[in-house]
Design an enzyme around this catalytic site. Structure first.
Site, PDB file in Angstrom:
ATOM      1  N   LYS A 175       1.086  -0.833   0.187  1.00 52.81           N
ATOM      2  CA  LYS A 175       0.246  -0.346   0.488  1.00 52.81           C
ATOM      3  C   LYS A 175       1.088   1.654  -0.049  1.00 52.81           C
ATOM      4  CE  LYS A 175      -1.695   2.704   2.622  1.00 52.81           C
ATOM      5  NZ  LYS A 175      -1.351   4.468   2.248  1.00 52.81           N
ATOM      6  N   GLY A 228       7.063   6.112   8.606  1.00 50.32           N
ATOM      7  CA  GLY A 228       5.922   6.976   8.119  1.00 50.32           C
ATOM      8  C   GLY A 228       5.882   7.650   9.507  1.00 50.32           C
ATOM      9  N   SER A 229       5.331   8.114   9.961  1.00 54.53           N
ATOM     10  CA  SER A 229       5.217   9.268  11.359  1.00 54.53           C
ATOM     11  C   SER A 229       4.875   8.366  12.747  1.00 54.53           C
ATOM     12  CB  SER A 229       4.299  10.476  11.745  1.00 54.53           C
ATOM     13  OG  SER A 229       2.800   9.867  11.636  1.00 54.53           O
ATOM     14  N   VAL A 232       1.889   7.546  13.636  1.00 57.79           N
ATOM     15  CA  VAL A 232       1.027   6.119  13.040  1.00 57.79           C
ATOM     16  C   VAL A 232       2.067   5.209  13.281  1.00 57.79           C
ATOM     17  CG1 VAL A 232       0.654   5.617  11.032  1.00 57.79           C
ATOM     18  CG2 VAL A 232       0.238   7.554  11.327  1.00 57.79           C
ATOM     19  N   GLY A 233       3.010   5.560  13.254  1.00 56.38           N
ATOM     20  CA  GLY A 233       4.029   3.654  13.965  1.00 56.38           C
ATOM     21  C   GLY A 233       3.090   3.784  15.502  1.00 56.38           C
ATOM     22  N   GLU A 250       9.903   2.261  10.628  1.00 55.85           N
ATOM     23  CA  GLU A 250      10.943   3.300  10.310  1.00 55.85           C
ATOM     24  C   GLU A 250      10.080   4.834  10.522  1.00 55.85           C
ATOM     25  OE1 GLU A 250      14.556   3.897  10.570  1.00 55.85           O
ATOM     26  OE2 GLU A 250      13.873   1.958   9.257  1.00 55.85           O
ATOM     27  N   CYS A 284      13.096  11.898   6.268  1.00 54.82           N
ATOM     28  CA  CYS A 284      13.294  11.261   7.529  1.00 54.82           C
ATOM     29  C   CYS A 284      14.685  11.520   7.773  1.00 54.82           C
ATOM     30  CB  CYS A 284      12.720  10.118   7.412  1.00 54.82           C
ATOM     31  SG  CYS A 284      11.496   9.454   7.036  1.00 54.82           S
ATOM     32  N   GLU A 386       9.278  17.258  14.192  1.00 56.98           N
ATOM     33  CA  GLU A 386       9.504  17.107  12.931  1.00 56.98           C
ATOM     34  C   GLU A 386       8.735  17.920  12.677  1.00 56.98           C
ATOM     35  OE1 GLU A 386       8.994  13.670  10.696  1.00 56.98           O
ATOM     36  OE2 GLU A 386      10.510  13.244  10.412  1.00 56.98           O
TER      37      GLU A 386
HETATM   38  C1  UN1 Z   1      13.907   8.439   3.917  1.00 53.04           C
HETATM   39  O1  UN1 Z   1      14.198   9.637   4.609  1.00 53.04           O
HETATM   40  O2  UN1 Z   1      12.820   8.011   4.418  1.00 53.04           O
HETATM   41  O3  UN1 Z   1      20.154   8.302   3.245  1.00 53.04           O
HETATM   42  C2  UN1 Z   1      14.722   7.584   4.031  1.00 53.04           C
HETATM   43  C3  UN1 Z   1      18.251   9.093   2.736  1.00 53.04           C
HETATM   44  C4  UN1 Z   1      17.886   8.566   1.412  1.00 53.04           C
HETATM   45  C5  UN1 Z   1      17.290   7.630   2.350  1.00 53.04           C
HETATM   46  C6  UN1 Z   1      16.676   7.726   3.008  1.00 53.04           C
HETATM   47  N1  UN1 Z   1      18.960   7.372   0.686  1.00 53.04           N
HETATM   48  O4  UN1 Z   1      18.996  10.581   2.857  1.00 53.04           O
END
Ligand code: UN1
Length: 495
Positions: A175, A228-229, A232-233, A250, A284, A386
């Site tokens: 999804k 995701g956030s 939600v995680g 993650e 992220c 964040e």
């Molecule tokens: C993400 O920000 O969700 O290291 C992944 C990085 C990328 C992957 C980021 N290779 O910034």
């Protein structure tokens, strides 16, 4: 021109969804509808899971090197279609074309890495306590895996999950984020062309609340892998816990770059600009805090503001553009609301930007100025929460110990960076920073797929993607004892 996308469920492309239709809009030019796609919910997820469950007993018996050959072929197809995929991705999520090429490249790298694992998937062989007895461990697939992925890396992140899961012998229900269904459709087409059995890969587009929750709640989904956030995680982990489901998370980050007085300042400046404003800050791993030592603070801030002011913001398909728009209206509103918090609640100093870009062609998209706050204190909301946008908070510190204290003063722990020429300081940083990833003299973004990706504290729940560590998410250990003595040997008794 807009495309009509379809879901792929139980070996068939399906036009309609029980949750209606969703539209995929170009965030740099909202006049352009990239596509229309059907939104699924519990019904579609149910069919998809049933198909994946049905295929699983067959797929798990295909030898792993053969499964890996298919993923290698998917990598070759990604190479072949890299440019057209990158262009589509820039249209659907806005980041600049250089970066969407990089996103596809990360998928290609993952294909090579994951396909190599098809000839490894190492277990252990160990001596047994009893004579004529052999002990070993082997990785076994888990079953149906549900992949719930974000929009900021529409190719790389789905491949991080799907490629190793398939190589390990699992089947998949995927999804993607509602903002990036087109890349997901292309990835599924590529997997099918590469030779993945149709029912081993299912695509259900739809909202997190409908399709996502249905995946998490389905008793036949053995593993949920979510990026995701943290908000939600947490909910996914709680719901998954009801079923004793394996949930790999993650989540968010509040990553910082430290610059010490002895650093190569030009290098650190380039790193900060790339880390903070690359992908419009929507990674992220984005640099959202900059921790500067007293001695270089003023000089560095001046140079940073000067350079950030000159960043070319615009449509990521246009040449020379360095930063694209925010993904959608709501995200831009979030960014703006944090600017207001920074000014009114935190009382930090807004040193650059802070506004939506609305003049001329900018009015067509969700553009926002590169934004820098100075005089930020570590406890302020703009230094804690964040934001996921082009907003950088600069914090002044007096020495290394304070820099690390500030770095660690966050609920998150994904990425981190320090610029210094002092090897002792670099090693102390590697040891003492609480984060899953630490860069020395490099920005907080730019992870490579052969090292584990993930973080500590509220960034996750102990799992790691990429590298061989991802195999722990998608396999179950089986311990095997072979007794060839021909008699009953009682462990711990007949010693
Ligand atoms: C993400 O920000 O969700 O290291 C992944 C990085 C990328 C992957 C980021 N290779 O910034």
């Amino acid at each position: 021109m807009s495309d009509q996308y379809r879901n792929f469920i139980a070996g068939r492309w399906v036009n309609t969804g029980t949750q209606g239709t969703l539209t995929n809009i170009n965030p740099a030019d909202t006049r352009e509808m990239v596509g229309v796609f059907p939104a699924g919910g519990a019904e579609e997820v149910g069919e998809a899971v049933a198909a994946a469950k049905d295929e699983y007993p067959k797929w798990r018996l295909v030898p792993a090197p053969r499964r890996a050959d298919i993923i290698k072929r998917a990598g070759e197809l990604l190479v072949q279609h890299k440019e057209e995929l990158a262009r589509l991705m820039t249209r659907e999520m806005g980041k600049i074309i250089v970066e969407t090429r990089g996103d596809v490249q990360e998928g290609i790298d993952t294909a090579w890495y994951a396909s190599g694992e098809g000839r490894r998937l190492f277990g252990d062989t160990v001596p047994c306590e009893l004579p004529d007895k052999f002990g070993m461990s082997a990785r076994m697939p888990v079953g149906v895996c549900g992949m719930i992925t974000p929009w900021n890396f529409p190719m790389a992140i789905p491949t991080w999950k799907i490629f190793p899961a398939l190589v390990c012998g699992n089947t998949v229900v995927f999804k993607p984020a509602s903002d990036t269904p087109a890349t997901a459709v292309k990835l599924v087409e590529i997997l099918l062309e590469a030779g993945v059995p149709p029912k081993a890969i299912n695509l259900v587009c739809g909202s997190g609340g409908k399709a996502g929750d249905a995946i998490v709640d389905h008793p036949d989904v053995a593993v949920v892998s979510f990026t995701g956030s943290s908000e939600v995680g947490r909910k996914i982990a709680a719901r998954g816990g009801e079923h004793l489901k394996r949930v790999s998370l993650e989540l968010g980050g509040k990553n910082a770059q430290i610059v010490m007085d002895d650093a190569d300042l030009e290098l650190a400046l380039e790193g900060a600009l790339w880390g903070a404003f690359g992908t419009t800050g929507q990674r992220c791993t984005a640099t959202s805090r900059l921790i500067l030592q007293d001695g270089i603070h003023d000089k560095f801030v001046n140079a940073l503001i000067d350079r950030a002011r000159k960043l070319r913001v615009g449509n990521g398909l246009d040449s020379g553009i360095e930063m694209g728009p925010c993904i959608n209206k709501a995200q831009r509103e979030t960014v703006k609301s944090y600017v207001d918090i920074g000014i009114n609640e935190d009382r930090a100093t807004l040193a650059l930007g802070g506004h939506e870009l609305t003049q001329g062609d900018y009015a067509l998209g969700w553009f926002f100025e590169p934004t820098i706050f100075i005089d930020v204190k570590s406890g302020m909301r703009i230094a804690q929460e964040e934001i996921f946008g082009p907003v950088l908070s600069v914090i002044r510190v007096k020495d290394f110990d304070e820099a690390v204290r500030v770095m660690n003063n966050t609920m998150y722990g994904l990425s981190s960076s320090i610029y210094t020429r002092d090897v002792n300081m670099a090693f102390r940083a590697m040891r003492d920073i609480e984060a899953g990833i630490t860069y020395i003299n490099g920005p907080t973004i730019g992870a490579e797929v052969q090292l584990p990706f993930g973080g500590v504290k509220a960034t996750g729940n102990g799992h790691r993607e990429a590298s061989h560590t991802v195999l722990d998410t998608f396999t179950e250990w089986k311990s095997i004892y072979v007794d060839f003595s021909g008699k009953l040997q009682r462990a711990q008794i007949d010693t």
